[in-house]
Motif scaffolding. Structure first.
Motif, PDB file in Angstrom:
ATOM      1  N   THR A 128      81.838-113.841 116.748  1.00 22.10           N
ATOM      2  CA  THR A 128      81.183-114.232 117.996  1.00 22.10           C
ATOM      3  C   THR A 128      82.047-113.820 119.186  1.00 22.10           C
ATOM      4  O   THR A 128      81.562-113.214 120.153  1.00 22.10           O
ATOM      5  CB  THR A 128      80.958-115.757 118.015  1.00 22.10           C
ATOM      6  OG1 THR A 128      80.302-116.137 116.796  1.00 22.10           O
ATOM      7  CG2 THR A 128      80.128-116.187 119.197  1.00 22.10           C
ATOM      8  N   HIS A 142      78.150-109.043 108.157  1.00 25.10           N
ATOM      9  CA  HIS A 142      77.835-109.057 106.724  1.00 25.10           C
ATOM     10  C   HIS A 142      78.352-107.840 105.978  1.00 25.10           C
ATOM     11  O   HIS A 142      78.309-107.835 104.751  1.00 25.10           O
ATOM     12  CB  HIS A 142      76.309-109.056 106.523  1.00 25.10           C
ATOM     13  CG  HIS A 142      75.628-110.308 106.936  1.00 25.10           C
ATOM     14  ND1 HIS A 142      74.289-110.540 106.726  1.00 25.10           N
ATOM     15  CD2 HIS A 142      76.094-111.415 107.556  1.00 25.10           C
ATOM     16  CE1 HIS A 142      73.949-111.710 107.194  1.00 25.10           C
ATOM     17  NE2 HIS A 142      75.024-112.267 107.725  1.00 25.10           N
ATOM     18  N   SER A 177      83.050-110.300 110.786  1.00 30.62           N
ATOM     19  CA  SER A 177      83.340-111.730 110.693  1.00 30.62           C
ATOM     20  C   SER A 177      84.120-111.993 109.420  1.00 30.62           C
ATOM     21  O   SER A 177      83.784-111.459 108.359  1.00 30.62           O
ATOM     22  CB  SER A 177      82.052-112.553 110.664  1.00 30.62           C
ATOM     23  OG  SER A 177      82.377-113.908 110.386  1.00 30.62           O
ATOM     24  N   LYS A 184      81.757-115.296 104.434  1.00 33.37           N
ATOM     25  CA  LYS A 184      81.619-113.840 104.417  1.00 33.37           C
ATOM     26  C   LYS A 184      82.398-113.240 103.236  1.00 33.37           C
ATOM     27  O   LYS A 184      83.256-113.895 102.653  1.00 33.37           O
ATOM     28  CB  LYS A 184      82.076-113.254 105.761  1.00 33.37           C
ATOM     29  CG  LYS A 184      81.352-113.858 106.978  1.00 33.37           C
ATOM     30  CD  LYS A 184      79.886-113.539 106.959  1.00 33.37           C
ATOM     31  CE  LYS A 184      78.965-114.040 108.006  1.00 33.37           C
ATOM     32  NZ  LYS A 184      79.027-114.927 109.030  1.00 33.37           N
TER      33      LYS A 184
END
Ligand SMILES: *Cc1c(COP(=O)(O)O)cnc(C)c1O
Length: 398
Positions: free
Chosen positions: A56, A171, A192, A197
């Motif tokens: 993010t 991903h 991420s 993940k």
């Protein structure tokens, strides 16, 4: 039997690496993080990487670096986690959703083409479940629309002089497109390392870019570092060195740095990634696809040009009305399933902002039919057998 959805793959090597950092006298951003960044660049075939405390943060920093803000539009997918789009709102820009393709859940370049306007500053695709988006098609669109692009007073926008391609690769770490790993296909790629993940540092993320995308990539890294740590001219480690107390604040930067404790976990995960993390995931998804029988659509992990990292197993039911019931029945069996994703316009925030789910019929149909099954290295053969057996029993009875 209990089957959880996505516990992390943590071994003694991660545990020992953390203990070493804890004993080293330096636990926040420092040598381990710089080492992790170097290894990530090498793995991805890029030249510059900055580790951060989340994906993010990475997405938002790239938008800030390009001064994306009020009056600008960012085209992204409605079929993603809120992070991909919330960061656009944080910057004061407008998310514009392009519907997805039914075969792989990824953003549809044809829809993107139709939605590009004079206000479009960024295309932000998301590599759903680990299979990469159609980057060549997206780059073609950006070239075709280049003459319409009007950069703002931002040196990087002016240098690029076209729509920025920013990949949400939360991903897709390690997945390939035309035999090249993620990290090189977009102008900037963001990973991420959140706990669920494929490669995790508990919480964490990274921005990577290069090679040869910008004339002064080192300057970009410097700016990103400033933006990620209070706009300080020195990081904590440099300030701690004897005599190194002086620093300046150059801009009102954020606080997005990754700790060395987290980076130590990441370094060990990266060492094990191709040998111990991807192969078991592959075995499990292949076992599901050969074992599950019924009115279903199997997920796609490979095409002529793409290879997934098997992040999710997004099965779809041909009778979507049974999806919720199937999740309940599996839960009663002790099996945790999940749904990826509730399309953003279905969330109150985006509904209030006047996004109408009826304008994204492919995304909504995928959502209604989708159930994600457990995939992770620690899932035993016994457990995967049990998942397949229970699903087949339920699919027959539903
Ligand atoms: C997990 C996820 C993110 C956010 O990652 P964080 O590291 O938790 O910030 C962004 N986009 C997608 C598609 C994700 O699944």
């Amino acid at each position: 039997m209990q089957v959880s959805f996505s516990p992390p793959s943590i071994t003694d090597s991660e545990i020992n690496a953390v203990i070493q950092v804890l004993k080293s006298g330096w636990i926040t951003t420092g040598p381990k993080t710089r080492e992790f960044e170097k290894l990530l660049s090498e793995y991805c075939g890029t030249t510059h990487t900055l580790c951060l405390n989340s994906a993010t943060a990475g997405l938002e920093l790239v938008l800030r670096l390009f001064d994306v803000g009020p009056g600008d539009e960012v085209i992204t997918t409605p079929y993603t986690f809120a992070a991909s789009s919330n960061v656009i709102l944080h910057c004061g820009a407008k998310p514009v959703f392009a519907d997805i393709k039914p075969d792989d859940f990824n953003i549809d370049p044809e829809q993107v083409f139709k939605l590009v306007s004079k206000k479009t500053k960024v295309i932000l695709p998301v590599d759903f479940g680990g299979l990469l988006c159609d980057y060549n098609e997206l780059k073609n669109i950006i070239e075709l629309k280049k003459t319409k692009f009007r950069p703002k007073k931002n040196t990087l926008q002016q240098e690029l002089n076209k729509i920025l391609l920013l990949s949400d690769a939360a991903h897709s770490f390690g997945s390939t497109y035309n035999k090249t790993r993620t990290g090189t296909h977009a102008d900037f790629t963001v990973f991420s390392f959140h706990a669920v993940k494929n490669l995790t540092t508990a919480e964490g993320g990274a921005i990577t870019y290069g090679p040869l995308k910008f004339t002064d990539p080192d300057q970009i890294l410097k700016k990103l570092k400033l933006l990620s740590l209070h706009g300080q001219s020195k990081d904590a480690l440099d300030k701690m060195k004897s005599g190194g107390w002086q620093y300046t604040i150059e801009t009102d930067g954020y606080k997005y740095n990754l700790t060395d404790i987290a980076s130590a976990i990441g370094i060990e995960q990266l060492k094990r990634y191709d040998s111990e993390i991807i192969p078991p995931r592959k075995r499990i998804v292949e076992f599901y696809s050969s074992g599950i029988k019924g009115h279903v659509i199997y997920p796609l992990f490979q095409t002529e040009s793409k290879q997934s990292n098997y992040h999710l197993y997004p099965l779809r039911l041909k009778k979507p009305e049974n999806r919720n019931r199937l999740i309940e029945l599996l839960a009663a069996d002790g099996i945790a399933a999940n749904v990826h994703f509730i399309p953003l316009p279905r969330h109150p925030l985006y509904a209030k902002l006047n996004y109408d789910i009826r304008r994204y019929p492919v995304a909504d149909n995928c959502f209604q039919a989708e159930i994600s099954l457990p995939v992770y290295p620690g899932l035993t053969t016994e457990q995967s057998n049990y998942v397949v057996e229970r699903i087949n029993v339920h699919l027959k009875q539903l």
